[in-house]
Scaffold this motif. Structure first.
Motif, PDB file in Angstrom:
ATOM      1  N   ASN A   1      73.728 144.593  38.404  1.00  0.00           N
ATOM      2  CA  ASN A   1      75.107 144.125  38.446  1.00  0.00           C
ATOM      3  C   ASN A   1      75.171 142.608  38.599  1.00  0.00           C
ATOM      4  O   ASN A   1      74.528 142.029  39.461  1.00  0.00           O
ATOM      5  CB  ASN A   1      75.797 144.797  39.658  1.00  0.00           C
ATOM      6  CG  ASN A   1      77.287 144.635  39.588  1.00  0.00           C
ATOM      7  OD1 ASN A   1      77.773 143.650  39.047  1.00  0.00           O
ATOM      8  ND2 ASN A   1      77.989 145.604  40.119  1.00  0.00           N
TER       9      ASN A   1
ATOM     10  N   ASN B   1      69.816 147.342  40.882  1.00  0.00           N
ATOM     11  CA  ASN B   1      71.170 146.967  40.520  1.00  0.00           C
ATOM     12  C   ASN B   1      71.169 145.706  39.671  1.00  0.00           C
ATOM     13  O   ASN B   1      70.915 144.614  40.130  1.00  0.00           O
ATOM     14  CB  ASN B   1      71.984 146.737  41.803  1.00  0.00           C
ATOM     15  CG  ASN B   1      73.444 146.576  41.469  1.00  0.00           C
ATOM     16  OD1 ASN B   1      73.803 146.417  40.298  1.00  0.00           O
ATOM     17  ND2 ASN B   1      74.276 146.624  42.476  1.00  0.00           N
TER      18      ASN B   1
ATOM     19  N   TRP C   1      77.706 150.301  33.879  1.00  0.00           N
ATOM     20  CA  TRP C   1      76.445 149.862  33.279  1.00  0.00           C
ATOM     21  C   TRP C   1      76.651 148.854  32.152  1.00  0.00           C
ATOM     22  O   TRP C   1      75.819 147.975  31.935  1.00  0.00           O
ATOM     23  CB  TRP C   1      75.617 151.059  32.817  1.00  0.00           C
ATOM     24  CG  TRP C   1      74.898 151.662  33.993  1.00  0.00           C
ATOM     25  CD1 TRP C   1      75.173 152.834  34.625  1.00  0.00           C
ATOM     26  CD2 TRP C   1      73.798 151.077  34.713  1.00  0.00           C
ATOM     27  NE1 TRP C   1      74.317 153.027  35.677  1.00  0.00           N
ATOM     28  CE2 TRP C   1      73.467 151.962  35.759  1.00  0.00           C
ATOM     29  CE3 TRP C   1      73.064 149.895  34.581  1.00  0.00           C
ATOM     30  CZ2 TRP C   1      72.430 151.696  36.659  1.00  0.00           C
ATOM     31  CZ3 TRP C   1      72.031 149.635  35.478  1.00  0.00           C
ATOM     32  CH2 TRP C   1      71.723 150.531  36.506  1.00  0.00           C
TER      33      TRP C   1
ATOM     34  N   GLU D   1      76.384 151.594  44.484  1.00  0.00           N
ATOM     35  CA  GLU D   1      75.454 152.011  43.423  1.00  0.00           C
ATOM     36  C   GLU D   1      74.869 153.390  43.732  1.00  0.00           C
ATOM     37  O   GLU D   1      74.729 154.245  42.844  1.00  0.00           O
ATOM     38  CB  GLU D   1      74.343 150.971  43.313  1.00  0.00           C
ATOM     39  CG  GLU D   1      73.438 151.203  42.127  1.00  0.00           C
ATOM     40  CD  GLU D   1      72.107 150.481  42.233  1.00  0.00           C
ATOM     41  OE1 GLU D   1      72.092 149.298  42.605  1.00  0.00           O
ATOM     42  OE2 GLU D   1      71.094 151.120  41.953  1.00  0.00           O
TER      43      GLU D   1
END
Ligand code: SAH
Length: 257
Positions: free
Chosen positions: A5, A3, A166, A236
């Motif tokens: 993020n 991830n 994304w 996710e």
């Protein structure tokens, strides 16, 4: 740790390390995928020098070490991962050939043209694919190989929800032909690319996490950061199940000219 993020940076660093330390892998992949990527690399001998960058606890490094000659240096930013890496190498009696050191993949402790192979699974995103390819090239011998896995789009268009996720998490995500073009531009011959099969996510990455999450939540009951970390990983995973036709990890193997 697949991830990318940004919100993950808000979580307590040591909690993230603890969470991922309990897993054999910190990103999507499998022994089979590692071996397939290895099969494209034909220049290795006992004298070869190999680096695994962003090695984590070394799940893939140990597979590589058992199936390739030479000295392997694993490098990771997290001391806890390197500690486990070196313990794993010892358990497998590989400690004479496989050593983990703490370091950053953008400040590598190698000489120019020292390496025969640079390996990196699910980690180059930390410095960006293009920057990584360009920076790492100087450490490779001419004729040396690079094998990296990187999240990539499978189609030229995709639903907004996954596109937005994304674009926020890792704007350098791109299609396979565009990634290959970057590799060629950086001075590598594109030797092979292949998409990591679904089981690299489901069986080897998310299933072990599901089990670890229960124990992690129990241990950190009431800890908001821990709950948020698990919620983020679960989100996710859910996205992956919904949108796996549109993206995934791809192995890119290149040879330095
Ligand atoms: N290659 C492993 C781990 C992938 S997760 C696997 O496939 O299982 C990404 C890894 O990159 C993590 O272990 C993280 O600690 C490491 N990392 C993050 N930033 C880094 C940096 N700048 N230099 C070295 N390692 C880094």
């Amino acid at each position: 740790m697949s991830n990318e993020n940004n919100s993950i940076h808000e979580f307590d660093f040591s909690l993230i390390c603890e969470y991922f330390s309990s897993l054999e892998r910190q990103g999507p992949g499998s022994p089979e995928a590692t071996l397939k990527a290895r099969s494209f690399i034909d220049n290795l001998t006992n004298q070869s020098r190999i680096a695994d960058l962003g090695c984590g606890t070394g799940g893939q490094t140990m597979i590589l070490a058992r199936n390739a000659p030479g000295q392997i240096t694993g490098i990771d930013l997290f001391p806890g991962f390197i500690h486990l890496f070196n313990r794993n190498a010892e358990c497998l009696h590989l400690q004479n050939r496989v050593k983990g050191i703490i370091g950053s993949m953008d400040k590598l402790p190698f000489q120019q043209e020292e390496l025969d192979l640079i390996w990196s699974e699910g980690a180059i995103y930390n410095i960006g694919f293009e920057f990584g390819l360009n920076t790492w090239k100087q450490y490779l011998k001419s004729g040396g190989y690079l094998a990296v896995s990187e999240v990539s789009w499978f189609t030229s268009e995709r639903p907004d929800e996954i596109n937005d996720f994304w674009m926020d998490a890792y704007p350098q995500i791109d299609t396979i032909p565009n990634k290959v073009a970057l590799m060629q531009k950086a001075g590598y011959i594109p030797v092979a690319t292949f998409i990591l099969p679904e089981n690299c996510w489901t069986e080897h990455f998310y299933a072990p996490q599901a089990k670890a999450q229960e124990e992690f939540l129990k241990k950190h009951a009431g800890n908001k950061a821990a709950e948020e970390l698990v919620a983020s990983e679960r989100h996710e995973m859910q996205l992956y199940h919904t949108y796996k036709d549109y993206y995934g990890y791809v192995f890119y193997i290149g040879k330095k000219i």
